[in-house]
Structures are given as C-alpha cells and as structure tokens.
Enzyme design. Sequence first.
Site, short mmCIF file in Angstrom:
data_model
loop_
_atom_site.label_atom_id
_atom_site.label_comp_id
_atom_site.label_asym_id
_atom_site.label_seq_id
_atom_site.Cartn_x
_atom_site.Cartn_y
_atom_site.Cartn_z
N GLY A 1 -9.63 8.23 0.36
CA GLY A 1 -9.18 9.61 0.43
C GLY A 1 -10.21 10.61 -0.06
CB THR B 1 -5.23 5.02 6.30
OG1 THR B 1 -5.98 4.53 7.42
CG2 THR B 1 -3.80 5.29 6.73
N GLY B 2 -7.44 5.24 4.22
CA GLY B 2 -8.76 4.85 3.75
C GLY B 2 -9.16 5.67 2.55
CB THR C 1 -0.52 6.48 0.13
OG1 THR C 1 -1.40 5.39 -0.11
CG2 THR C 1 -0.90 7.62 -0.79
CB SER D 1 -0.92 0.01 1.22
OG SER D 1 -0.18 0.21 2.41
CB THR E 1 -2.03 5.47 3.49
OG1 THR E 1 -2.73 5.55 2.28
CG2 THR E 1 -1.34 6.79 3.76
NE ARG F 1 -7.86 8.18 -5.66
CZ ARG F 1 -7.44 7.86 -4.43
NH1 ARG F 1 -6.17 7.60 -4.21
NH2 ARG F 1 -8.28 7.82 -3.42
CB VAL F 2 -4.25 13.18 -6.56
CG1 VAL F 2 -3.66 13.66 -5.24
CG2 VAL F 2 -3.21 13.24 -7.67
N GLY F 3 -5.28 11.00 -4.16
CA GLY F 3 -6.10 10.86 -2.97
C GLY F 3 -5.84 11.98 -1.99
CG ASP F 4 -6.59 11.08 2.12
OD1 ASP F 4 -6.27 10.12 1.37
OD2 ASP F 4 -6.65 10.96 3.35
N1 ASP Z 1 -6.02 7.56 1.64
C1 ASP Z 1 -5.29 6.99 0.54
C2 ASP Z 1 -5.86 7.46 -0.75
O1 ASP Z 1 -7.05 7.66 -0.84
C3 ASP Z 1 -5.29 5.53 0.49
C4 ASP Z 1 -5.36 4.81 1.78
O2 ASP Z 1 -5.08 5.33 2.80
O3 ASP Z 1 -5.72 3.66 1.81
O4 ASP Z 1 -5.12 7.56 -1.70
#
Ligand code: ASP
Length: 386
Positions: A284, A281-282, A248, A95, A230, A258-261
């Site tokens: 984003g 995490t999770g 991450t 991850s 992450t 694609r960009v997450g948080d």
């Molecule tokens: N938060 C991260 C994202 O959305 C991924 C993750 O934490 O699992 O890119």
Amino acid sequence: MSMWSRRKFFLTSLAGSAAAGVTNLFARATPGAAASNGARAVTPAVQGKRPLIISSANGVNALGRGMDILKKGGDTLDAVVAAVTIVEDDPNDDSVGYGGLPNEQGEVELDASVMHGPTHRAGSVASVRRIKNVSRLAKTVMERTNHVMIVGDGARRFAVDEGFEEMNLLTEHSRKIWLAWKASTSFNWRPGIDSPEWKEKMSTIFSDTPADQALMAYAQRVIADPPTGTIPCMAVNEKGDISATTTTSGLAWKIPGRVGDSPIIGAGCCVDNEVGAAGSTGKGEENIKISGGHTIIEMMRKGMSPTDACLEAMARIARNYNNDKKKLATFHIFFYALNKDGVHGAASLWQNAYDKGRRATYAVHDGTEAHLVDCVPYFNETAVSD
Ligand code: ASP
C-alpha cells in the site's frame, strides 16, 4: 540459507526484457517499463457489459452475491459490500477480516473504505481492532456521520455504538503463524537453551499432524515474504451507477497503527460516477505515494481503457525506483479498474501472483458466472525468491 531467513528476490527471466509490450499515451518511455511511443493503445478495445462486478482474485466465490443484488436493481454499494463481507467472514482468507494475519503484537487491525458514486460520498476506517466487518463499518461512517474517516479506538467505539459486535479476530491458524514469526525473529520467543526443545523451536508451536505440518510450511512462506492481501471490489449497474469498497487486514506483522492504502480514498479505493472505479492490492505504501486510485480514474476520464490506466499507475510506481527491477522485486502490487461502460481491466507489477507458481489474476462476474481473468503484467516476467 536457512528456510527461516528472509529470502532474496531474483528475477527468473532475461534481464532487460520489456514489460508486457504495452503502450499507453501517458507513460514516459523508460527501459524495462511499459513502452510508450504515444501512438497506440495496446490493450484492444473491449465491449463493456452491465451490470458488472469485479474484485481481486480472492473474491471469485463472493461476487455472485453482489451480482444477485445488481440484477435485482439493488444499490451498487450494497452489492460490493455484500460480496466482500463473505471474504471478511471467511477465517481461511488470512488477508481480510476475521482470521487476518495480525500486527507485530498479535492484534488483527483492519482497514476499509467505500465510495458511493451516485451520491458522491465516501467513508473509511483504519486500524480497527475487534470489529470484523469493516467495509460495512466504513459504509456506516459514510451514512451516519458527517465524517469521512475514523481510525483506531474511535472507530471501534463508533462501531460498538452502531451495534457492531466486538470479537477476537485472531484465529488459531493466524495465531500460530504469528507465534512462528515471533520465534523466527526474536530470540526471546524461542525455548531457552536449557529447554529440551531449544533447537526445535517450531515443535513447540506446530504438532506432528499433517494439518499442522502443512500450516508450518505455509508459515515459513509467509514469514519469508510478509504477505499482503486485501479485497477491493467495484461494481457498475445497468444504469451506469458505480460504487467500490476495499477491505483488508493490511500488511502482516506491521507496526501497530500502520495504515496502508486500502482506507485511503483516492489510493486504495476511488470512484467517480461519471468515469469508473479503481482499487488496489499489494504494498500500500507504493500506491499511497502515487494516489493510484485517483490516477487511474483521471486516466480513464481522458479516454484510457481500464487496463492502460492501471498500467499508467504502475509506470509511476516503477519510475519511483528508476525502473530498478531488483528494488521493485522486493514487493508486489496490483491495480484493478472498471469504467462506466462496464469495461474492466487489471495490471500486476509482476506476471506472477503472490504464489509464484501462478499467474496474477482477478475475479470478474458479468452476469453469467464469476471467473478469473489474467492481469496484464507491467514486467512480463516472474519475481521469485531464492
Ligand atoms: N494494500 C494493503 C495494504 O498495504 C495490503 C494488500 O493489499 O495486500 O495494507
């Protein structure tokens, strides 16, 4: 239903059960959400400890390196970056960093951010290919440029100019899982009907060895529930200075770009040296919509404990779906925070970790040894898939 088809989520516990029994001063009272009567903070006051370093659970074996730096009086940002670098380098953590699960085209794309509390500076990179240690790259953006965020090929070129090594980040483990995902989602990525293996599409990817069979079982799980993962890591030193980083490979099979948080300052990473630090995490996208990191810092500034502040951020995510547990069970998200006094806390949307058989936890090192602590769940129940 085929093992390869996407599983539906359902909730194992009783409908209407209240979340965690947690009350906070700011959340709106909503059925099934963290209760709010404005009268008491439920998470008990805890004595803080400094120095302190925390992260998501996957950092439990890495926090020691950060703590060593803190104990020697080193900088808090050096401590958190040193810790997450271990995870970025680890091919077994799919991850983060090297060996991360790739985008839909089979390219690993990394996101990372840093914030340095004492100097009120930040740096971040997003959608970076072929560079492994993106937390250090985000720190380099902070230290050596007048920018805060560099993305895509610009970030890769910047890294090369700054002496970072370019490399293929896709391990055999991640490549096979990606191929299995392709085979499960695209007719064209399976053996044709004129092939002897056409029914047994997975046999062209995974051999009969126990290791490959175990990998296939794992691939089935991550294909059914596209994983996120992450490592956010934050530290406060003896003096009360604070820094954080989040790094991450983002959402597996994402659309390229694609960009997450994680690289978004104020969402996946936030520090205010007068208050504390927060990370996530999770999924984003859910965090970005509520500026989770910033929300948590502001709640702690008003006096909330780190745990209650994390639950407040979670309440906003749940509110965005009118607390509809069926919709909320289609994803998972976690918030982690510490304050200037060295008090820490974390909240998970569900009681379970990604692995539905385990409780959601996070990693803490307060000077003695790193250990896992339970997150406080927003919904005191397990989301599982059928
Ligand atoms: N938060 C991260 C994202 O959305 C991924 C993750 O934490 O699992 O890119």
